[in-house]
Scaffold this motif. Structure first.
Motif, short mmCIF file in Angstrom:
data_model
loop_
_atom_site.label_atom_id
_atom_site.label_comp_id
_atom_site.label_asym_id
_atom_site.label_seq_id
_atom_site.Cartn_x
_atom_site.Cartn_y
_atom_site.Cartn_z
N LYS A 91 0.81 -1.22 0.00
CA LYS A 91 0.00 0.00 0.00
C LYS A 91 0.85 1.27 0.00
N LEU A 92 2.17 1.12 0.01
CA LEU A 92 3.05 2.28 0.00
C LEU A 92 3.22 2.81 -1.42
N SER A 93 3.59 4.09 -1.52
CA SER A 93 3.93 4.65 -2.82
C SER A 93 5.24 4.04 -3.32
N GLY A 94 5.52 4.27 -4.60
CA GLY A 94 6.77 3.74 -5.16
C GLY A 94 7.99 4.28 -4.44
N GLY A 95 7.98 5.57 -4.12
CA GLY A 95 9.11 6.15 -3.40
C GLY A 95 9.26 5.58 -2.01
N GLN A 96 8.12 5.37 -1.32
CA GLN A 96 8.17 4.79 0.03
C GLN A 96 8.66 3.34 -0.02
N GLN A 97 8.22 2.58 -1.01
CA GLN A 97 8.70 1.21 -1.15
C GLN A 97 10.21 1.18 -1.35
N ALA A 98 10.71 2.10 -2.18
CA ALA A 98 12.15 2.16 -2.41
C ALA A 98 12.88 2.49 -1.11
N GLN A 99 12.33 3.40 -0.32
CA GLN A 99 12.97 3.77 0.94
C GLN A 99 12.94 2.62 1.95
N VAL A 100 11.85 1.86 2.00
CA VAL A 100 11.79 0.72 2.91
C VAL A 100 12.80 -0.35 2.47
N ALA A 101 12.85 -0.64 1.17
CA ALA A 101 13.80 -1.63 0.67
C ALA A 101 15.24 -1.19 0.95
N LEU A 102 15.52 0.10 0.78
CA LEU A 102 16.85 0.61 1.07
C LEU A 102 17.15 0.52 2.56
#
Length: 297
Positions: free
Chosen positions: A130-141
């Motif tokens: 449910k996260l935005s693409g930018g938030q998903q990238a930040q969580v993965a990072l």
């Protein structure tokens, strides 16, 4: 800081059926660098990264991380990898992703992960899907960084992100590098992502390493020379020409050369990172490789 290369490949090759995705790849990269891996689609970038992190096995040659064979337990303990599709379990909450990371990685820094996500206002109870693409990238990072790796490998980490998200992800990455001194190997086909961040450049073209070296040194030893076409042949004989363009009266040479005396009709100027990359990609037979410092067994 260890004297061992963070990444070393000798005669590395990977074949898919009858086609070589990567062949005769030899390079040695020092620790503590932010390494840009660039090249066109299909050049072998992802294959090289997957070989480095042990997701693929080579068909020829060797690859090692800090002296340990890629894919070995010793190497994997020191590497974090973030794939292009930012792999997260979409049904997991962010908090559950951190729990998963903590259970899988003995050096996991959960306090760091919590602080970083709080600073980004990413809710722990929200599902990753449910996260935005930018938030998903930040969580993965964050998951990759919390492993506290010696080598962080990122395959197109800014793919499909909008400009603001791209900037935020890169800024967070550079802050982590400054805090930890870890080495980052970052693939991208967008050269602007690499400006003012990377200090070592690897260019892959057609499955082969075409350029590898310290970025400042590479930029310093390339020049754009412009002058009358009548003198172009004589000048070209004195320098290593990567690419040239000639009109009826004017010649422009992209050359690998140190300081060189020029006649008054000729001018020279420094090159940009984008010019350097594009000049070599347009000329697959040209190469700019450092004097290798491969470890001797």
């Amino acid at each position: 800081m260890t004297d061992l290369p963070i990444l070393e490949a000798t005669g590395l090759g990977k074949r898919y059926r009858r086609s070589w995705a990567l062949r005769d790849c030899s390079l040695s990269v020092p620790s503590g660098r932010v390494i840009a891996l660039v090249g066109p689609n299909g050049a072998g970038k992802t294959t090289l990264l997957h070989l480095a992190v042990g997701l693929l096995s080579p068909d020829q040659g060797t690859v090692s991380v800090l002296g340990q064979a890629a894919g070995s337990g010793e190497a994997l303990a020191r590497i974090a990898f973030m794939a292009q599709d930012k792999p997260l379990y979409e049904s997991f909450t962010v908090e559950e992703m951190l729990t998963f990371g903590r259970r899988m990685n003995p050096k996991w820094d959960n306090d760091f992960a919590l602080r970083r996500l709080a600073s980004l206002d990413i809710p722990l109870k929200r599902k990753a899907g449910k996260l935005s693409g930018g938030q998903q990238a930040q969580v993965a990072l964050t998951v990759a960084l919390a492993k506290r790796p010696d080598l962080l490998v990122l395959d197109e980490p800014m793919a499909n992100l909008d400009p603001l998200a791209r900037h935020d992800v890169m800024r967070g990455l550079m802050e982590a590098v400054a805090d930890t001194g870890m080495t980052v190997l970052l693939s991208s086909h967008v050269v602007s992502d690499l400006e003012n961040t990377c200090d070592w450049l690897i260019v892959l073209n057609g499955g082969r390493v075409q350029v590898s070296g310290d970025l400042d040194e590479l930029l310093a030893e390339h020049r754009v020379l412009s002058g009358p076409v009548e003198g172009a042949d004589a000048l070209a004989a004195r320098v290593s020409v990567v690419e040239e363009n000639r009109s009826e009266r004017q010649a422009t040479l992209f050359a690998r050369t140190g300081p060189i005396p020029l006649s008054p009709q000729w001018t020279d100027r420094p090159v940009s990172l984008e010019e350097l990359v594009l000049a070599y990609l347009r000329k697959p037979d040209a190469a700019a490789l450092p004097r290798p410092a491969l470890a001797v067994s």
